[in-house]
Design a protein around this motif. Structure first.
Motif, PDB file in Angstrom:
ATOM      1  N   ASN A 111       0.866  -1.172   0.000  1.00  0.00           N
ATOM      2  CA  ASN A 111       0.000   0.000   0.000  1.00  0.00           C
ATOM      3  C   ASN A 111       0.916   1.240   0.000  1.00  0.00           C
ATOM      4  O   ASN A 111       1.777   1.388   0.868  1.00  0.00           O
ATOM      5  CB  ASN A 111      -0.880  -0.034   1.259  1.00  0.00           C
ATOM      6  CG  ASN A 111      -1.881   1.101   1.305  1.00  0.00           C
ATOM      7  OD1 ASN A 111      -1.540   2.247   1.034  1.00  0.00           O
ATOM      8  ND2 ASN A 111      -3.111   0.789   1.671  1.00  0.00           N
ATOM      9  N   HIS A 112       0.714   2.113  -0.991  1.00  0.00           N
ATOM     10  CA  HIS A 112       1.559   3.309  -1.120  1.00  0.00           C
ATOM     11  C   HIS A 112       1.596   4.118   0.188  1.00  0.00           C
ATOM     12  O   HIS A 112       2.645   4.654   0.573  1.00  0.00           O
ATOM     13  CB  HIS A 112       1.016   4.160  -2.281  1.00  0.00           C
ATOM     14  CG  HIS A 112       1.730   5.445  -2.503  1.00  0.00           C
ATOM     15  ND1 HIS A 112       2.878   5.524  -3.263  1.00  0.00           N
ATOM     16  CD2 HIS A 112       1.485   6.695  -2.067  1.00  0.00           C
ATOM     17  CE1 HIS A 112       3.290   6.786  -3.285  1.00  0.00           C
ATOM     18  NE2 HIS A 112       2.469   7.518  -2.568  1.00  0.00           N
ATOM     19  N   LEU A 113       0.451   4.178   0.857  1.00  0.00           N
ATOM     20  CA  LEU A 113       0.379   4.933   2.117  1.00  0.00           C
ATOM     21  C   LEU A 113       1.202   4.258   3.208  1.00  0.00           C
ATOM     22  O   LEU A 113       1.781   4.921   4.067  1.00  0.00           O
ATOM     23  CB  LEU A 113      -1.076   5.059   2.571  1.00  0.00           C
ATOM     24  CG  LEU A 113      -1.992   5.766   1.587  1.00  0.00           C
ATOM     25  CD1 LEU A 113      -3.434   5.710   2.063  1.00  0.00           C
ATOM     26  CD2 LEU A 113      -1.550   7.206   1.406  1.00  0.00           C
ATOM     27  N   GLY A 115       3.924   2.664   2.552  1.00  0.00           N
ATOM     28  CA  GLY A 115       5.279   3.083   2.193  1.00  0.00           C
ATOM     29  C   GLY A 115       5.625   4.403   2.866  1.00  0.00           C
ATOM     30  O   GLY A 115       6.666   4.531   3.529  1.00  0.00           O
ATOM     31  N   HIS A 116       4.730   5.403   2.719  1.00  0.00           N
ATOM     32  CA  HIS A 116       4.963   6.694   3.381  1.00  0.00           C
ATOM     33  C   HIS A 116       5.013   6.522   4.902  1.00  0.00           C
ATOM     34  O   HIS A 116       5.853   7.113   5.572  1.00  0.00           O
ATOM     35  CB  HIS A 116       3.839   7.674   3.040  1.00  0.00           C
ATOM     36  CG  HIS A 116       3.975   8.338   1.702  1.00  0.00           C
ATOM     37  ND1 HIS A 116       5.067   9.087   1.348  1.00  0.00           N
ATOM     38  CD2 HIS A 116       3.135   8.381   0.631  1.00  0.00           C
ATOM     39  CE1 HIS A 116       4.900   9.562   0.114  1.00  0.00           C
ATOM     40  NE2 HIS A 116       3.740   9.141  -0.346  1.00  0.00           N
ATOM     41  N   ALA A 117       4.086   5.710   5.430  1.00  0.00           N
ATOM     42  CA  ALA A 117       3.949   5.599   6.897  1.00  0.00           C
ATOM     43  C   ALA A 117       5.176   4.967   7.541  1.00  0.00           C
ATOM     44  O   ALA A 117       5.543   5.318   8.664  1.00  0.00           O
ATOM     45  CB  ALA A 117       2.697   4.785   7.245  1.00  0.00           C
ATOM     46  N   VAL A 136       0.948  13.663   4.997  1.00  0.00           N
ATOM     47  CA  VAL A 136       0.455  14.765   4.169  1.00  0.00           C
ATOM     48  C   VAL A 136       1.073  14.689   2.778  1.00  0.00           C
ATOM     49  O   VAL A 136       2.275  14.876   2.608  1.00  0.00           O
ATOM     50  CB  VAL A 136       0.756  16.143   4.805  1.00  0.00           C
ATOM     51  CG1 VAL A 136      -0.346  16.560   5.752  1.00  0.00           C
ATOM     52  CG2 VAL A 136       2.098  16.173   5.533  1.00  0.00           C
ATOM     53  N   SER A 137       0.235  14.383   1.775  1.00  0.00           N
ATOM     54  CA  SER A 137       0.757  14.245   0.416  1.00  0.00           C
ATOM     55  C   SER A 137      -0.212  14.887  -0.561  1.00  0.00           C
ATOM     56  O   SER A 137      -1.143  15.583  -0.167  1.00  0.00           O
ATOM     57  CB  SER A 137       0.951  12.765   0.092  1.00  0.00           C
ATOM     58  OG  SER A 137      -0.302  12.147  -0.041  1.00  0.00           O
ATOM     59  N   GLY A 138       0.009  14.624  -1.851  1.00  0.00           N
ATOM     60  CA  GLY A 138      -0.866  15.192  -2.871  1.00  0.00           C
ATOM     61  C   GLY A 138      -2.250  14.570  -2.843  1.00  0.00           C
ATOM     62  O   GLY A 138      -3.230  15.182  -3.259  1.00  0.00           O
TER      63      GLY A 138
HETATM   64 ZN    ZN Z   1       2.841   9.561  -2.108  1.00  0.00          ZN
END
Ligand code: ZN
Ligand code: KG4
Length: 344
Positions: A111-113, A115-117, A136-138
């Motif tokens: 899950n891309h989120l 990845g950020h997390a 906080v992203s696009g």
């Molecule tokens: Zn992103």
């Protein structure tokens, strides 16, 4: 030690990275599609998917070559499987499936989120679970309690626009081009953050969520009034955004025993004014503060490979028929919000 090849293609960056479980980024390549999308003032999904399809395979070869590693030496292949623009996600996920099949390696559908997390843990070995995360992203604006791999509790999300989207729209209104966040931040340095009266949507609200649509509309009215310098509008917008973030985080912190660390991730985490405000908030609550280096904040493949490393260490993997998901909430248990379905 494990070695994971990671692929990111959910928006407008094509990225590949090779990361080890001991937190070394052995090689990474990233190609932005800014030039392709700039004439349209935003990402065009069809153009994005085609660009990923053109670039990904040579980029995978280049990363393996840079690190002097063969596919056989990798322990898993990880790719973003959502949420995001579905054409691009499918290009990355199908490529990963093909590599996993060819080399007989486990597939990690990330899950891309996630990845950020988890990206802050790649940068900071001392960062342990649980932590409070502002993502906080696009495409997203969420407060999450990160309690372990695959264990995310969503405490707040946006009921309309994401914060990065608001930065991008403000940039468009001010004629700053795309992508807007860094341009707005630069212009804001020359302006007065108190010059333009702008709303702070949902500030002080009992519900925990964010809203930025009204702020964006107010920026448009301020520009159309012709009464304000662009730099003042940019600075005032950024200040309003910071005030909303701090108020909503305060709301969350007032309802929990603060974990040891406040962490920020996602593209907007590159913003220095926001980082400073978050650091001050953390200090006021006796919390530490972690923000990954800028290159790990905006979309990249190292964070996807790292999420794969975390899963590898737990012995997890995904089946080869895993479906690409345009929407994929990190916390499926979270209650739907007003405007639900608009943002995952
Ligand atoms: Zn992103
Ligand atoms: O995480 P990311 O690269 O992609 C998504 O998953 O959305 O985030 C991109 C977003 C864009 O909206 C961009 O304008 C914003 O992050 N951004 C910034 C800054 N750098 C990037 N926003 C504010 N200030 C910045 N310095």
């Amino acid at each position: 030690m494990g070695l994971v090849l990671g692929i990111e293609s959910s928006c407008d960056e094509t990225a590949v990275a090779l990361v080890s479980t001991d937190r070394t980024i052995l090689a990474q390549h990233i190609a932005s599609q800014e030039a392709e999308h700039a004439p349209y003032g935003g990402v065009v999904p069809e153009i994005a998917a085609r660009a990923h399809a053109d670039r990904l395979a040579p980029m995978i070869a280049a990363v393996l070559q840079d690190a002097n590693i063969t596919l056989d030496q990798c322990d898993a292949i990880a790719a973003t499987a959502g949420p995001g623009l579905i054409g691009g996600v499918m290009v990355g996920l199908v490529s990963a499936k093909a590599l996993a099949m060819a080399a007989d390696k486990p597939l990690m559908a990330i899950n891309h989120l996630e990845g950020h997390a988890l990206s802050p843990r790649l940068a900071d070995p001392a960062l342990e679970y649980p932590y409070l995360l502002l993502l906080v992203s696009g495409g997203h604006c969420q407060i999450l309690s990160v309690e372990g791999v695959g264990q995310y509790r969503r405490l707040a999300t946006t009921i309309d626009d994401a914060l990065g989207e608001a930065f991008d729209k403000t940039a468009k209104i001010l004629g700053l081009g795309y992508p807007g966040g860094p341009a707005v931040e630069r212009l804001a340095r020359e302006g007065d953050p108190n010059a333009v009266p702008l709303p702070r949507p949902l500030k002080g609200s009992k519900e925990p969520h964010f809203s930025f649509a009204g702020l964006k509309s107010a920026v448009l009215r301020a520009k159309e009034s012709g009464e304000h310098a662009d730099a003042d509008i940019a600075a005032s917008f950024q200040q309003a955004a910071v005030d909303c973030l701090i108020d909503r985080l305060q709301h969350a912190l007032n309802r929990m025993t603060p974990p040891p660390k406040l962490v920020v991730a996602g593209g907007v985490a590159a913003n220095q004014t926001i980082r400073t405000a978050l650091e001050n908030l953390a200090t006021a609550h006796g919390m530490g503060f972690t923000a990954p280096p800028l290159a790990l904040c905006t979309d990249n493949a190292a964070m996807i490979a790292w999420a794969g490393c975390e899963r590898l260490a737990l012995g997890q993997s995904d089946p080869l028929d895993f479906r690409a998901r345009p929407r994929w909430p990190l916390d499926p248990q979270a209650e739907p919000v007003r405007g639900a379905g608009v943002k995952a």
